[in-house]
Design a protein around this motif. Structure first.
Motif, short mmCIF file in Angstrom:
data_model
loop_
_atom_site.label_atom_id
_atom_site.label_comp_id
_atom_site.label_asym_id
_atom_site.label_seq_id
_atom_site.Cartn_x
_atom_site.Cartn_y
_atom_site.Cartn_z
N THR A 1 -4.01 -8.14 -7.22
CA THR A 1 -4.56 -6.82 -6.90
C THR A 1 -4.49 -6.52 -5.40
N THR A 2 -4.38 -7.56 -4.58
CA THR A 2 -4.29 -7.37 -3.14
C THR A 2 -2.85 -7.26 -2.65
N LEU A 3 -1.88 -7.53 -3.54
CA LEU A 3 -0.48 -7.55 -3.11
C LEU A 3 0.01 -6.19 -2.62
N PRO A 4 -0.35 -5.06 -3.24
CA PRO A 4 0.13 -3.77 -2.69
C PRO A 4 -0.29 -3.52 -1.25
N LEU A 5 -1.54 -3.83 -0.92
CA LEU A 5 -2.01 -3.62 0.45
C LEU A 5 -1.29 -4.55 1.42
N LEU A 6 -1.11 -5.80 1.03
CA LEU A 6 -0.42 -6.75 1.90
C LEU A 6 1.05 -6.37 2.06
N CYS A 7 1.67 -5.91 1.00
CA CYS A 7 3.09 -5.50 1.08
C CYS A 7 3.25 -4.27 1.98
N GLU A 8 2.27 -3.38 1.95
CA GLU A 8 2.34 -2.21 2.84
C GLU A 8 2.27 -2.63 4.30
N LYS A 9 1.39 -3.58 4.61
CA LYS A 9 1.30 -4.09 5.99
C LYS A 9 2.59 -4.81 6.37
N LEU A 10 3.15 -5.58 5.45
CA LEU A 10 4.39 -6.30 5.73
C LEU A 10 5.55 -5.34 5.97
N LEU A 11 5.61 -4.27 5.18
CA LEU A 11 6.69 -3.29 5.34
C LEU A 11 6.61 -2.59 6.68
N ARG A 12 5.41 -2.23 7.09
CA ARG A 12 5.24 -1.59 8.41
C ARG A 12 5.59 -2.55 9.53
N HIS A 13 5.21 -3.80 9.37
CA HIS A 13 5.54 -4.79 10.39
C HIS A 13 7.05 -4.93 10.55
N ILE A 14 7.78 -4.97 9.44
CA ILE A 14 9.23 -5.11 9.52
C ILE A 14 9.85 -3.87 10.15
N ALA A 15 9.40 -2.68 9.73
CA ALA A 15 9.97 -1.45 10.27
C ALA A 15 9.73 -1.32 11.77
#
Length: 259
Positions: free
Chosen positions: A234-248
């Protein structure tokens, strides 16, 4: 009625081809399109379609020097692949941390072929990569990638020379390390439960050997770990959003180390 000269049409086609080289290099490694199940014609269609937004950044190229044109195409493809490789870490990091849980639980020996990456992955890693692939498009990761490629024309204009500096390796290490720390909370609860269960079972087996801890301890250990990782999903969407912003936000730093 004025007619467009053939040289003008040819030059526009060449500009489109150069733009498609950078966009195509990024699309070739983008999560989803990099899957072996996607036909090459579909990847080429998406790359050439996205390259329409990059024609304005490509200057007119002299058509009498084919060596220069080939060098530009290779250079643009390398820049695009660098961007696509950075965004590919979105899936790879999720898979890596999920494999830690698989090996702690004991699922590492039940590896199956992951249809998204075409590699073998255990149960938790396979489920996490499939969900991460869906979240990449749900979180507009493809929009982030196209926007990053368009921004790269300001950082690395067509025709500028490449200089591989020592900061490139440091930028890569920073991207991977910070990304790993961003997605690591996804598996920390499950790892903690597994270690705590092993400690309790070890103490019970030492205190009362007649309980046959190995018979019922392993199923209980696996059940607790699966229950914990189910809540962690359930926490994976929030973590993936942070990871995507970090990469971008880290890609411009990578491109800056090439100038």
């Amino acid at each position: 009625m004025s007619m467009v000269l053939p040289e003008v049409w040819l030059n526009e086609w060449v500009r489109w081809l150069i733009a498609a080289a950078r966009f195509g290099g990024a699309m070739a490694l983008m999560p989803g399109l990099s899957s072996h199940q996607v036909p090459p014609i579909a990847r080429a269609t998406v790359a050439f379609g996205a390259a329409l937004s990059g024609i304005a950044f490509v200057p007119y190229i002299a058509l009498d020097n084919f060596a220069l044109l080939a060098f530009l195409l290779l250079r643009e493809a390398m820049i695009g692949m660098l961007i696509g490789f950075a965004f590919a870490f979105f899936i790879w990091l999720v898979e890596w941390v999920a494999e830690i849980v698989d090996w702690q639980i004991g699922f590492g020996f039940s590896a199956l072929v992951d249809p998204l990456l075409g590699t073998k992955a255990a149960i938790v890693a396979r489920a996490a990569t499939l969900l991460a692939g869906v979240l990449f498009f749900q979180l507009d990761g493809h929009h982030w990638l196209i926007r990053t490629v368009s921004l790269s024309y300001k950082l690395m204009p067509v025709g500028t020379s490449l200089a591989f500096k020592s900061q490139l390796g440091e930028s890569w290490m920073s991207l991977v390390a910070a990304g790993l720390l961003t997605i690591l909370p996804f598996v920390i609860p499950a790892i903690g439960i597994v270690l705590l269960t092993d400690l309790v079972l070890g103490m019970m087996g030492r205190a009362a050997p007649q309980l046959s801890v190995l018979l019922w301890g392993m199923p209980a250990r696996i059940g607790l770990a699966i229950l914990t990782i189910a809540f962690s999903f359930t926490t994976l969407p929030l973590l993936c959003e942070k990871l995507l912003r970090h990469i971008a936000f880290s890609v411009p730093t990578l491109l800056g180390s090439l100038r």
